[in-house]
Design a protein around this motif. Structure first.
Motif, mmCIF file in Angstrom:
data_model
loop_
_atom_site.group_PDB
_atom_site.id
_atom_site.type_symbol
_atom_site.label_atom_id
_atom_site.label_comp_id
_atom_site.label_asym_id
_atom_site.label_seq_id
_atom_site.Cartn_x
_atom_site.Cartn_y
_atom_site.Cartn_z
ATOM 1 N N MET A 86 14.969 -31.145 41.193
ATOM 2 C CA MET A 86 14.678 -30.270 39.884
ATOM 3 C C MET A 86 13.275 -29.565 39.937
ATOM 4 O O MET A 86 12.330 -30.425 40.210
ATOM 5 N N LYS A 87 13.149 -28.494 39.806
ATOM 6 C CA LYS A 87 11.938 -27.732 39.959
ATOM 7 C C LYS A 87 11.150 -28.166 38.680
ATOM 8 O O LYS A 87 11.444 -28.219 37.547
ATOM 9 N N LYS A 88 9.713 -28.497 38.978
ATOM 10 C CA LYS A 88 8.873 -29.016 37.940
ATOM 11 C C LYS A 88 7.608 -27.813 37.668
ATOM 12 O O LYS A 88 7.056 -27.280 38.888
ATOM 13 N N ILE A 89 7.350 -27.392 36.330
ATOM 14 C CA ILE A 89 6.363 -26.642 36.169
ATOM 15 C C ILE A 89 5.479 -27.287 35.263
ATOM 16 O O ILE A 89 5.917 -27.731 33.973
ATOM 17 N N VAL A 90 4.018 -26.996 35.732
ATOM 18 C CA VAL A 90 3.205 -27.741 34.777
ATOM 19 C C VAL A 90 2.370 -26.645 34.294
ATOM 20 O O VAL A 90 1.815 -25.628 35.126
ATOM 21 N N VAL A 91 1.827 -26.474 33.063
ATOM 22 C CA VAL A 91 0.946 -25.471 32.351
ATOM 23 C C VAL A 91 -0.374 -26.116 31.792
ATOM 24 O O VAL A 91 -0.046 -26.872 31.231
ATOM 25 N N ILE A 92 -1.590 -25.885 32.303
ATOM 26 C CA ILE A 92 -2.710 -26.359 31.877
ATOM 27 C C ILE A 92 -3.164 -25.462 30.989
ATOM 28 O O ILE A 92 -3.727 -24.283 31.238
ATOM 29 N N GLY A 93 -3.420 -25.736 29.719
ATOM 30 C CA GLY A 93 -3.876 -24.745 28.443
ATOM 31 C C GLY A 93 -2.923 -24.685 27.478
ATOM 32 O O GLY A 93 -1.790 -23.900 27.522
ATOM 33 N N ALA A 94 -2.783 -25.314 26.211
ATOM 34 C CA ALA A 94 -1.942 -25.270 25.162
ATOM 35 C C ALA A 94 -2.163 -24.279 23.932
ATOM 36 O O ALA A 94 -2.393 -24.619 22.963
ATOM 37 N N GLY A 95 -2.822 -23.126 24.600
ATOM 38 C CA GLY A 95 -3.145 -21.945 23.612
ATOM 39 C C GLY A 95 -1.865 -21.081 23.526
ATOM 40 O O GLY A 95 -0.834 -21.397 24.011
ATOM 41 N N GLN A 96 -2.251 -19.709 23.032
ATOM 42 C CA GLN A 96 -1.251 -18.881 22.826
ATOM 43 C C GLN A 96 -0.604 -18.550 24.267
ATOM 44 O O GLN A 96 0.773 -18.513 24.153
ATOM 45 N N ALA A 97 -1.347 -18.346 25.257
ATOM 46 C CA ALA A 97 -0.573 -17.751 26.556
ATOM 47 C C ALA A 97 0.142 -19.225 27.087
ATOM 48 O O ALA A 97 1.515 -18.919 27.390
ATOM 49 N N GLY A 98 -0.213 -20.411 27.154
ATOM 50 C CA GLY A 98 0.644 -21.562 27.602
ATOM 51 C C GLY A 98 1.802 -21.662 26.776
ATOM 52 O O GLY A 98 2.777 -21.868 27.256
ATOM 53 N N SER A 99 1.559 -21.749 25.217
ATOM 54 C CA SER A 99 2.818 -21.742 24.463
ATOM 55 C C SER A 99 3.869 -20.811 24.586
ATOM 56 O O SER A 99 5.047 -21.020 24.671
ATOM 57 N N SER A 100 3.355 -19.607 24.899
ATOM 58 C CA SER A 100 4.395 -18.266 25.110
ATOM 59 C C SER A 100 5.216 -18.480 26.281
ATOM 60 O O SER A 100 6.221 -18.142 26.432
ATOM 61 N N LEU A 101 4.432 -18.998 27.275
ATOM 62 C CA LEU A 101 4.921 -19.056 28.675
ATOM 63 C C LEU A 101 6.067 -20.323 28.726
ATOM 64 O O LEU A 101 7.107 -19.982 29.107
ATOM 65 N N VAL A 102 5.808 -21.593 28.275
ATOM 66 C CA VAL A 102 6.775 -22.185 28.079
ATOM 67 C C VAL A 102 8.031 -22.062 27.399
ATOM 68 O O VAL A 102 9.279 -22.279 27.470
ATOM 69 N N ALA A 103 7.878 -21.197 26.180
ATOM 70 C CA ALA A 103 8.814 -20.883 25.246
ATOM 71 C C ALA A 103 9.814 -19.934 26.171
ATOM 72 O O ALA A 103 11.065 -20.020 26.150
ATOM 73 N N LYS A 104 8.937 -18.806 26.772
ATOM 74 C CA LYS A 104 9.770 -17.927 27.508
ATOM 75 C C LYS A 104 10.734 -18.538 28.700
ATOM 76 O O LYS A 104 11.706 -18.205 28.885
ATOM 77 N N LEU A 105 10.091 -19.422 29.349
ATOM 78 C CA LEU A 105 10.803 -20.202 30.405
ATOM 79 C C LEU A 105 12.244 -20.660 29.677
ATOM 80 O O LEU A 105 13.163 -20.581 30.273
ATOM 81 N N ARG A 106 12.005 -21.287 28.892
ATOM 82 C CA ARG A 106 13.303 -21.926 28.228
ATOM 83 C C ARG A 106 14.173 -21.171 27.697
ATOM 84 O O ARG A 106 15.414 -21.007 27.748
ATOM 85 N N ASN A 107 13.651 -20.032 26.926
ATOM 86 C CA ASN A 107 14.624 -18.994 26.328
ATOM 87 C C ASN A 107 15.115 -18.184 27.462
ATOM 88 O O ASN A 107 16.136 -17.575 27.428
ATOM 89 N N SER A 108 14.531 -18.069 28.756
ATOM 90 C CA SER A 108 15.265 -17.364 29.881
ATOM 91 C C SER A 108 16.221 -17.997 30.636
ATOM 92 O O SER A 108 16.691 -17.758 31.815
#
Length: 402
Positions: A1-23
Motif C-alpha cells: 500500500m502506497k504511503k504518503i506523508v505531508v509535513i505542514g498542516a496549513g492550507q496547502a497540507g490540508s488541501s492536498l490530503v483532502a484532494k488525494l481522498r476526493n480523487s
C-alpha cells in the motif's frame, strides 16, 4: 500500500490530503502539524479573529472529524526533526515514519526583530499563527499605545484592527512609502489616506533604531532620533520560506524549496507546495504567498502524485481587508511601467491597472469587485485592453471581455 506523508498542516497540507481522498487515493495518508489544533485559515487571524468577530471553530478549514472519516492520520503538536531520504523516512522526536511520496507544505516563518535592538522584549509580537494572535489579543485595549513596524499588508491590517478597537496607533515603514515592495504609489496613497482618516499615524522613511524597556517594552527610539512611548509592538516586516528541513535533507533551495513545473523537488519522491515552494513561471522562478496558490498548487501535486503529470499554472490573486475596504488583487505587477487609475461605480471604489508597455499585468481593486473580476478574466485570457480605454470612465468594462 502506497504511503504518503505531508509535513505542514496549513492550507496547502490540508488541501492536498483532502484532494488525494476526493480523487480516490486509497493508500496511507499522514498529515503532520506542529500546532495543537487542526488546520485553520490564517488570513482572518489579523482581521476578524483579532477583532473578536470570528470564533476559533470557524477558523478551522474542515471539522476535525473530517480527517478520521477520510482515513487521514492527523498528527498534531508534532515536530519533524529530519528527513532520511536514503531510507525514505520522516523522523520525528519519537519515531521514523516510512513514505513513498513526501510533501513539504512547511509554509513560512515571520521575520523577527533582532534581539540586539530589543526584539526579544516581552510585549513584542508577530502575526503568523494562532498562538501569536491569542498572546497579543489581551493588549488590544482602547487607549493602549501600539507601534506597528512594517507597512506591508500584515502591518496595515493589524493597524486597522487596532484603530477600530480604539487604540493609539503609530506605524513606521523604513521604505519611502507603505506597500512599496508590493504595490504602486497610487495604491499606497489610497491606503495612507484611509488609515490617516481613522487616526493612524503613519511615518514613512523612518526605521526602528531600538526598543526601550527592561521587563517589558515601554518605548521605541526611531532612526530620526525621536522616541515614542508604547505599550506593545507588532512586527510585520515580512516572511521567509520555511526551508530548514529541506536544506538539512540536501534538497535544492532557491527562494524557497526549488520545484519543477509538476511540484517535484530535486528528489522526485519529495514534493513542495504553498509558501515554502518556488516554481517556474513565464520564464522566471517565483514563490507566491497566498491562500489560492497554496490550494491550487497542493491540489495539482495531489493529482501528480497519482500520475496526472499536470504542469502547475498559477492564476495569481490576493486580497486584504482593512476597515470597510476590501482590496482584491489579480495578476502579478512585476515589471510594470504605467498605472491607470479608474474610479468605481460607488463612492470610495477605485481600481489601479498595471501595464508593462501595452500588456495588462495586474489590477488592484478597492471596494470594486466588478473591476477585479473583469481584470482577472482579462489577465487569465491574455487580453490587454488599451490603457486609454481603461482610463475612460465611459468604457463598459464588461464589453472588453468580448
Amino acid at each position: 500500500m502506497k504511503k504518503i506523508v505531508v509535513i505542514g498542516a496549513g492550507q496547502a497540507g490540508s488541501s492536498l490530503v483532502a484532494k488525494l481522498r476526493n480523487s480516490g487515493f486509497d493508500g496511507s495518508v499522514t498529515l503532520i502539524g506542529e500546532e495543537p489544533v487542526p488546520p485553520y485559515q490564517r488570513p482572518p487571524l489579523s482581521k476578524k479573529y483579532l477583532l473578536g468577530d470570528m470564533e476559533l471553530e470557524r477558523l478551522f478549514l474542515r471539522p476535525e472529524s473530517f480527517y478520521g472519516e477520510h482515513d487521514i492520520a492527523l498528527r498534531l503538536n508534532e515536530t519533524v526533526v529530519a528527513i532520511d531520504r536514503a531510507n525514505k523516512q520522516v523522523i520525528t522526536a519519537g519515531e521514523a515514519l516510512p513514505y513513498d511520496d513526501l510533501v513539504l507544505a512547511t509554509g513560512s516563518v515571520p521575520r523577527r526583530l533582532p534581539g540586539a535592538i530589543g526584539g526579544e522584549l516581552p510585549g513584542v509580537f508577530t502575526v503568523r499563527d494562532l498562538k501569536d494572535v491569542d498572546s497579543m489579543a489581551p493588549a488590544f485595549v482602547a487607549g493602549a499605545r501600539v507601534l506597528i513596524v512594517g507597512g506591508g499588508y500584515i502591518g496595515l491590517e493589524a493597524a486597522a484592527v487596532a484603530a477600530s478597537k480604539g487604540l493609539d496607533v503609530t506605524l513606521v515603514e523604513m521604505a519611502d512609502r507603505i506597500l512599496q515592495r508590493v504595490a504602486a504609489p497610487e495604491t499606497s496613497d489610497y491606503f495612507r489616506a484611509l488609515h490617516t482618516s481613522h487616526g493612524v499615524t503613519i511615518r514613512e522613511g523612518v526605521g526602528l533604531e531600538r526598543l526601550l524597556g527592561d521587563a517589558h517594552v515601554t518605548g521605541a527610539r526611531l532612526s530620526d532620533g525621536s522616541e515614542l512611548p508604547v505599550d506593545f509592538v507588532i512586527v510585520g516586516v515580512g516572511i521567509t520560506p520555511a526551508t530548514q528541513l529541506a536544506e538539512m535533507a540536501g534538497l535544492e533551495v532557491e527562494n524557497g524549496i526549488k520545484t519543477n513545473a509538476l511540484g517535484q523537488t530535486s528528489d522526485p519522491h519529495i514534493w513542495a507546495a504553498g509558501d515554502c515552494a518556488s516554481f517556474p513561471y513565464q520564464g522566471a522562478r517565483i514563490r507566491l504567498e497566498s491562500v489560492p496558490n497554496a490550494i491550487d498548487q497542493a491540489e495539482c501535486i495531489a493529482e501528480n502524485i497519482m500520475g496526472a503529470g499536470k504542469t502547475y499554472v498559477p492564476q495569481p490573486w490576493f486580497w486584504s481587508d482593512q476597515y470597510d475596504v476590501k482590496l482584491q488583487i489579480a495578476g502579478l505587477n512585476t515589471g510594470y511601467d504605467r498605472v491607470i487609475t479608474r474610479p468605481g461605480d460607488k463612492p470610495g471604489a477605485t481600481s489601479f491597472w498595471y501595464y508593462k508597455g501595452k500588456q495588462l499585468l495586474a489590477v488592484d481593486a478597492a471596494n470594486d469587485p466588478r473591476a477585479y473580476m473583469i481584470g482577472k478574466r482579462l489577465i487569465e485570457a491574455g487580453k490587454s485592453p488599451a490603457p486609454e480605454q481603461i482610463a475612460d470612465p465611459a468604457t463598459d468594462l464588461k464589453a472588453l471581455l468580448k
